[in-house]
Design a protein around this motif. Sequence first.
Motif, PDB file in Angstrom:
ATOM      1  N   THR A   3       7.708  14.457   8.256  1.00  0.00           N
ATOM      2  CA  THR A   3       8.287  13.991   7.215  1.00  0.00           C
ATOM      3  C   THR A   3       9.939  14.294   7.233  1.00  0.00           C
ATOM      4  O   THR A   3      10.097  15.402   7.066  1.00  0.00           O
ATOM      5  CB  THR A   3       7.550  14.691   5.863  1.00  0.00           C
ATOM      6  N   ASP A  36       7.534   9.876   8.633  1.00  0.00           N
ATOM      7  CA  ASP A  36       7.719   9.328   7.218  1.00  0.00           C
ATOM      8  C   ASP A  36       9.028   9.652   6.678  1.00  0.00           C
ATOM      9  O   ASP A  36       9.536  10.648   6.278  1.00  0.00           O
ATOM     10  CB  ASP A  36       6.633  10.258   6.254  1.00  0.00           C
ATOM     11  N   GLY A  45       8.204   3.859   2.022  1.00  0.00           N
ATOM     12  CA  GLY A  45       8.033   3.048   0.885  1.00  0.00           C
ATOM     13  C   GLY A  45       9.485   2.821   0.342  1.00  0.00           C
ATOM     14  O   GLY A  45      10.459   3.665   0.377  1.00  0.00           O
ATOM     15  N   GLN A  97      10.827   2.284  -2.576  1.00  0.00           N
ATOM     16  CA  GLN A  97      11.257   2.361  -3.730  1.00  0.00           C
ATOM     17  C   GLN A  97      12.375   3.664  -4.106  1.00  0.00           C
ATOM     18  O   GLN A  97      12.696   3.859  -5.212  1.00  0.00           O
ATOM     19  CB  GLN A  97      10.208   2.558  -4.647  1.00  0.00           C
ATOM     20  N   LYS A  98      12.705   4.393  -2.639  1.00  0.00           N
ATOM     21  CA  LYS A  98      13.700   5.391  -2.945  1.00  0.00           C
ATOM     22  C   LYS A  98      14.818   4.974  -2.583  1.00  0.00           C
ATOM     23  O   LYS A  98      15.815   5.060  -3.210  1.00  0.00           O
ATOM     24  CB  LYS A  98      13.136   6.780  -2.236  1.00  0.00           C
ATOM     25  N   SER A 100      10.391   7.948   3.991  1.00  0.00           N
ATOM     26  CA  SER A 100      10.488   7.466   2.556  1.00  0.00           C
ATOM     27  C   SER A 100      11.467   7.707   1.732  1.00  0.00           C
ATOM     28  O   SER A 100      12.251   6.897   1.093  1.00  0.00           O
ATOM     29  CB  SER A 100       9.066   7.796   1.713  1.00  0.00           C
ATOM     30  N   SER A 101      12.067   8.943   1.860  1.00  0.00           N
ATOM     31  CA  SER A 101      13.258   9.500   0.888  1.00  0.00           C
ATOM     32  C   SER A 101      14.414   9.600   1.534  1.00  0.00           C
ATOM     33  O   SER A 101      15.541   9.881   0.686  1.00  0.00           O
ATOM     34  CB  SER A 101      12.555  10.595   0.046  1.00  0.00           C
ATOM     35  N   ASN A 159      12.045  13.854   4.922  1.00  0.00           N
ATOM     36  CA  ASN A 159      12.773  14.619   3.916  1.00  0.00           C
ATOM     37  C   ASN A 159      11.777  14.997   2.935  1.00  0.00           C
ATOM     38  O   ASN A 159      10.987  14.082   2.572  1.00  0.00           O
ATOM     39  CB  ASN A 159      13.682  13.817   3.406  1.00  0.00           C
ATOM     40  N   GLY A 161       0.615  -1.368  -0.062  1.00  0.00           N
ATOM     41  CA  GLY A 161       0.027  -0.062   0.098  1.00  0.00           C
ATOM     42  C   GLY A 161       0.772   1.224  -0.158  1.00  0.00           C
ATOM     43  O   GLY A 161       0.193   2.269  -0.157  1.00  0.00           O
ATOM     44  N   GLY A 162       2.081   1.196  -0.058  1.00  0.00           N
ATOM     45  CA  GLY A 162       3.019   2.248  -0.052  1.00  0.00           C
ATOM     46  C   GLY A 162       3.097   3.136   1.256  1.00  0.00           C
ATOM     47  O   GLY A 162       2.186   2.796   2.045  1.00  0.00           O
ATOM     48  N   ALA A 163       3.594   4.096   1.052  1.00  0.00           N
ATOM     49  CA  ALA A 163       3.709   5.012   2.050  1.00  0.00           C
ATOM     50  C   ALA A 163       2.341   5.874   2.468  1.00  0.00           C
ATOM     51  O   ALA A 163       1.930   6.100   3.379  1.00  0.00           O
ATOM     52  CB  ALA A 163       4.777   6.187   2.029  1.00  0.00           C
ATOM     53  N   THR A 211      10.682  15.147  -0.422  1.00  0.00           N
ATOM     54  CA  THR A 211      11.240  14.653  -1.620  1.00  0.00           C
ATOM     55  C   THR A 211      10.961  15.786  -2.780  1.00  0.00           C
ATOM     56  O   THR A 211      11.635  15.656  -3.775  1.00  0.00           O
ATOM     57  CB  THR A 211      10.493  13.198  -2.010  1.00  0.00           C
TER      58      THR A 211
HETATM   59  C1  LIG Z   1       7.229   8.991  -2.382  1.00  0.00           C
HETATM   60  C2  LIG Z   1       6.718   9.532  -1.298  1.00  0.00           C
HETATM   61  C3  LIG Z   1       5.682   8.979  -0.612  1.00  0.00           C
HETATM   62  C4  LIG Z   1       4.612   8.100  -1.281  1.00  0.00           C
HETATM   63  O1  LIG Z   1       4.971   6.853  -1.323  1.00  0.00           O
HETATM   64  P1  LIG Z   1       4.108   5.665  -2.216  1.00  0.00           P
HETATM   65  O2  LIG Z   1       4.717   4.327  -1.847  1.00  0.00           O
HETATM   66  O3  LIG Z   1       3.900   6.105  -3.482  1.00  0.00           O
HETATM   67  O4  LIG Z   1       2.905   5.600  -1.445  1.00  0.00           O
HETATM   68  C5  LIG Z   1       5.252   9.510   0.657  1.00  0.00           C
HETATM   69  N1  LIG Z   1       6.093  10.193   1.340  1.00  0.00           N
HETATM   70  C6  LIG Z   1       7.428  10.435   1.055  1.00  0.00           C
HETATM   71  C7  LIG Z   1       8.098  11.404   1.925  1.00  0.00           C
HETATM   72  C8  LIG Z   1       7.610  10.055  -0.255  1.00  0.00           C
HETATM   73  O5  LIG Z   1       8.938  10.550  -0.821  1.00  0.00           O
END
Ligand SMILES: *Cc1c(COP(=O)(O)O)cnc(C)c1O
Length: 358
Positions: A148, A171, A192, A194-195, A173-174, A150, A74-76, A152
């Motif tokens: 958050t 969060d 997430g 993928q980063k 994610s990045s 970073n 479900g991703g971030a 992105t």
């Molecule tokens: C890319 C990103 C998201 C979204 O991530 P998904 O996996 O596409 O849901 C959320 N927060 C940050 C900081 C991101 O860089």
Amino acid sequence: MARAFNFCAGPAILPLEVLQQAQAELVDYQGTGMSILEMSHRGKQYDAVHQEATANIRELMNLSDDYAVLFLQGGASLQFAMVPMNFLPPGATADYVNAGSWGSAAIKQARLLGNVTVAADCEKEIPTRVPDAAELKLTPGAAYLHLTSNETISGAQWKAFPKPAAPLVCDMSSDILSRPVDYRQFALIYAGAQKNLGPSGVTLVIVRKDLAEKAAKTIPAMLRYQTHIEAEGMYNTPPCYSVYILALTTRWLKKFGPANMFQRNRDKAQLLYHTIDASGFYRGTAKKECRSDMNVTFRLPTAELEERFCAEATKAGLSQLKGHRSVGGVRASIYNAFPVEGVQALVAFMKEFEKRNG
Ligand SMILES: *Cc1c(COP(=O)(O)O)cnc(C)c1O
């Protein structure tokens, strides 16, 4: 083999040796005559992959047993909802910092589910930035504070985190595993993959077990952290292949040495920021104190020049430099796997482009 210097913000570049190992093991995983893509998630091969991914994360983040490590789907974006579902009970208030598009997206989802106070809002400011800890208007007794680490899209990053009385949720994610951080100051971290950790399809969640345990039992099973903790990540089929690539990527990071990686990340970012600061042509988007080491954002004098810059860069083998469609400009995403040589090539290109167009 022609590999592009891939500056994509996500899904992003992966270490070449990870891709090559995945390729070598794709059809016949360790002599089983099967691909990891085709195997039971409850078999011993996949179990070993899942265990390694978990152990690598625990080691790299220096986590105690008080934390659970989960690989969810479900991703971030799903975490924007799961966090308040689990930790924002009726009558309570959660504090959120809005320092950019992702913070703003998290707030939107939390508001559907409970009371939210925005502790600081600098989303629309240019230069972009994150707030000072002293600026935050915190709610006494808040359920948690959400940040958050970073942003992105805007390229603004927290350099030191606030120390609220409430549990801290982040969060990452990045920028997860891109720099030295005491991860134990957080109650929950999500990212997430993928980063900076692997491919899309898996989201890393680190959560304090004592908090997860307290979430309401009326939350649907898949959306309750405790379900996944009790089932040791096997409540339903995990994103097996994504976890496998994450295991290889974290193995690579351990081998590289986190301290070396952190230094390399600083050096890469500094190379670009020095180039920007030494020029009257390029203009950094973020305030200097909170410039991101992962997503370097900058502008050129006109949108037309920015377009030409990205088009010519692509021709020169420097791909995906266009800023996010919501803000424009240029963005160089230089996550862990991004090589120094790519940054050096971009710097040379920037100097040459400025000479011709400045
Ligand atoms: C890319 C990103 C998201 C979204 O991530 P998904 O996996 O596409 O849901 C959320 N927060 C940050 C900081 C991101 O860089």
